[in-house]
Design a protein around this motif. Structure first.
Motif, PDB file in Angstrom:
ATOM      1  N   GLN A 315       0.837  -1.204   0.000  1.00 25.42           N
ATOM      2  CA  GLN A 315       0.000   0.000   0.000  1.00 25.42           C
ATOM      3  C   GLN A 315       0.873   1.255   0.000  1.00 25.42           C
ATOM      4  N   PRO A 316       0.313   2.381  -0.439  1.00 23.72           N
ATOM      5  CA  PRO A 316       1.106   3.632  -0.469  1.00 23.72           C
ATOM      6  C   PRO A 316       1.573   4.007   0.940  1.00 23.72           C
ATOM      7  N   SER A 317       2.850   4.138   1.110  1.00 23.30           N
ATOM      8  CA  SER A 317       3.393   4.392   2.444  1.00 23.30           C
ATOM      9  C   SER A 317       3.049   5.784   2.955  1.00 23.30           C
ATOM     10  N   ASN A 318       2.827   6.763   2.044  1.00 27.31           N
ATOM     11  CA  ASN A 318       2.503   8.110   2.501  1.00 27.31           C
ATOM     12  C   ASN A 318       1.043   8.260   2.919  1.00 27.31           C
ATOM     13  N   GLN A 319       0.214   7.246   2.651  1.00 26.27           N
ATOM     14  CA  GLN A 319      -1.195   7.293   3.028  1.00 26.27           C
ATOM     15  C   GLN A 319      -1.568   6.212   4.061  1.00 26.27           C
ATOM     16  N   ALA A 347     -10.639   0.188   2.942  1.00 26.63           N
ATOM     17  CA  ALA A 347     -10.394   1.505   3.529  1.00 26.63           C
ATOM     18  C   ALA A 347      -9.860   2.474   2.480  1.00 26.63           C
ATOM     19  N   PHE A 348      -8.972   2.000   1.619  1.00 33.71           N
ATOM     20  CA  PHE A 348      -8.436   2.869   0.566  1.00 33.71           C
ATOM     21  C   PHE A 348      -9.482   3.139  -0.510  1.00 33.71           C
ATOM     22  N   THR A 353      -8.212   8.721   3.244  1.00 35.56           N
ATOM     23  CA  THR A 353      -6.887   8.546   3.818  1.00 35.56           C
ATOM     24  C   THR A 353      -6.597   9.658   4.818  1.00 35.56           C
ATOM     25  N   PRO A 354      -5.661   9.468   5.744  1.00 38.03           N
ATOM     26  CA  PRO A 354      -4.787   8.295   5.851  1.00 38.03           C
ATOM     27  C   PRO A 354      -5.497   7.107   6.512  1.00 38.03           C
ATOM     28  N   ASP A 372     -10.099   4.316   8.881  1.00 39.98           N
ATOM     29  CA  ASP A 372      -9.975   5.342   7.845  1.00 39.98           C
ATOM     30  C   ASP A 372     -10.712   6.584   8.320  1.00 39.98           C
ATOM     31  N   GLN A 373     -10.663   7.613   7.529  1.00 49.98           N
ATOM     32  CA  GLN A 373     -11.223   8.908   7.931  1.00 49.98           C
ATOM     33  C   GLN A 373     -12.551   9.201   7.241  1.00 49.98           C
ATOM     34  N   GLY A 374     -13.188   8.170   6.648  1.00 47.91           N
ATOM     35  CA  GLY A 374     -14.458   8.376   5.948  1.00 47.91           C
ATOM     36  C   GLY A 374     -15.654   8.216   6.857  1.00 47.91           C
TER      37      GLY A 374
END
Length: 441
Positions: A315-319, A347-348, A353-354, A372-374
């Protein structure tokens, strides 16, 4: 040669088995009866002897007293002729050549009873054995001449036992045999059946439980084995069906890939075809994951923090944020890794994100949390979200999903004897989380 009807063979086996069981338990009852009789003889034989001696002493005391009163007016020969009592006029009555210790003890006890019930204490001497029953001479109080009364001295019988002991031994044998029957033919097979029932769903291909014990328990075991066979067949049919669906989807996927490689397609058509292709790939992967289940994978003990870091490494490490504690537990790493990957992908795909993956201890359990933030799933749909083929389009509708993601997660968590929960947060570490609770053992 006449052929035997196959329908008669099971009934004959049942009759033969019933006769064999009847013989076994009949032998057990007889052996218990003999054992109980032996124990009762040892425990209560001496008490019965004392009771018999006391009763004999009461009867003899009455005879001695009446005979002594009669001797004051009539001669011994006349009294013996009229009453049938054996009287002897002698200074020294005849003695047996040998007296056993048991007879001597019984004679002394009888003398004590007579002394307690008469005004004087008569002397008792052993008499010669004439009919197989020990006898004694009892000295009578006579004013003119010494007179002895001869009477039998019954001993406690070793065989046949006393009727009271026989009855008590029979009752004890019935109780002992009943307890053994309950323990061996009812309780033990029921414990095996209970253990097998507790494992239903983990592995339906295990060997059937033996049909042992009481007839009722055997019938229950037989029906349980039939149920497990039906469940195994249904499981195999489900796997075959899902695998067939996934296999059938491979053909159009291959054709789409071939068409995408053709130069005649413009950029828009190529993009739409690629989107359809990704959707089909995702659906096929979910079918295969749900068909696999992971039940045949062996459990291993591994460090969960390192295993989680490897699982979400793509997965994207910055997210993605990892909050992992150093914990080891016994898991099926491949199956549980697919479940966690599904949660992270969801979640993605549907959250904001994040994404936070957290690992922590909660008492005797381990909690794997994906936040997640949703907005997440409405609480009214949490239970429905765990069912297979349920797509919550209003909250998370997106192309390429067949409603198996959370069902796969729930199935894998249940095989680990864990549970899955949803939670609405306040932003720390996220607004919506899915928590997997697993036992550390």
């Amino acid at each position: 040669m006449a052929r035997r009807d196959p329908a008669e063979m099971p009934s004959q086996r049942v009759i033969t088995s019933g006769l064999a069981r009847f013989g076994v338990w009949g032998t057990t009852l007889l052996a218990s009866w003999m054992l109980a009789l032996l124990v009762l003889q040892v425990l209560f034989g001496r008490q019965l002897e004392r009771i018999q001696t006391l009763q004999l002493g009461r009867d003899l005391a009455l005879n001695v007293r009446l005979t002594e009163l009669t001797l004051e007016r009539y001669p011994p020969a006349l009294i013996s002729e009229l009453t049938g009592l054996e009287l002897l006029v002698s200074q020294q009555p005849s003695r047996p050549t040998k007296e056993t210790q048991g007879m001597a003890q019984r004679r002394q006890e009888l003398q004590q009873v007579l002394c307690s019930r008469l005004t004087h204490c008569p002397e008792l001497r052993p008499a010669p054995n004439r009919s197989g029953t020990p006898e004694v001479w009892i000295e009578l109080f006579s004013p003119l001449e010494p007179v002895w009364l001869r009477t039998p001295l019954p001993m406690a019988r070793a065989w046949p036992p006393q009727p009271m002991l026989l009855l008590l031994a029979l009752v004890s044998a019935v109780v002992i045999t009943g307890v053994l029957y309950l323990l061996l033919d009812v309780a033990r097979p029921l414990r095996k059946l209970e253990d097998a029932v507790s494992r239903v769903g983990e592995d339906n291909d295990r060997d059937p439980i033996p049909e042992q014990g009481a007839p009722e328990v055997r019938r229950i075991s037989r029906r349980f084995n039939a149920m497990v066979r039906r469940l195994a067949e249904a499981q195999r049919e489900r796997v075959t069906m899902l695998a067939g669906i996934a296999h059938d989807l491979r053909a159009p996927l291959t054709r789409l890939q071939f068409r995408l490689s053709m130069p005649e397609l413009n950029a828009d058509e190529r993009t739409r075809c690629q989107s359809d292709l990704d959707a089909l790939e995702r659906i096929t992967g979910q079918f295969l994951l749900y068909a696999g289940g992971g039940e045949r994978e062996e459990y291993v003990v591994c460090p969960l923090d390192q295993w989680l870091a490897e699982t979400v490494a793509g997965q994207p490490s910055n997210q993605l944020q990892l909050q992992l504690s150093s914990i080891s537990a016994r898991i099926r790493p491949i199956a549980l890794g697919r479940a966690v990957s599904n949660l992270v992908d969801n979640a993605f795909s549907y959250g904001t994100t994040p994404v936070v993956v957290r690992l922590r201890k909660t008492g005797s359990e381990v909690a794997i949390e994906v936040w997640d933030q949703g907005q997440g799933i409405p609480s009214s749909d949490w239970e429905r979200a765990l069912q297979p083929f349920q797509r919550l389009d209003s909250a998370r509708g997106r192309q390429g999903h067949c409603g198996l993601g959370l069902a796969i997660v729930n199935h894998v968590v249940r095989t680990h004897e864990g549970k899955i929960n949803f939670r609405q947060g306040n932003g720390d570490p996220g607004r919506f989380g899915v928590i997997i609770n697993l036992p550390r053992g």
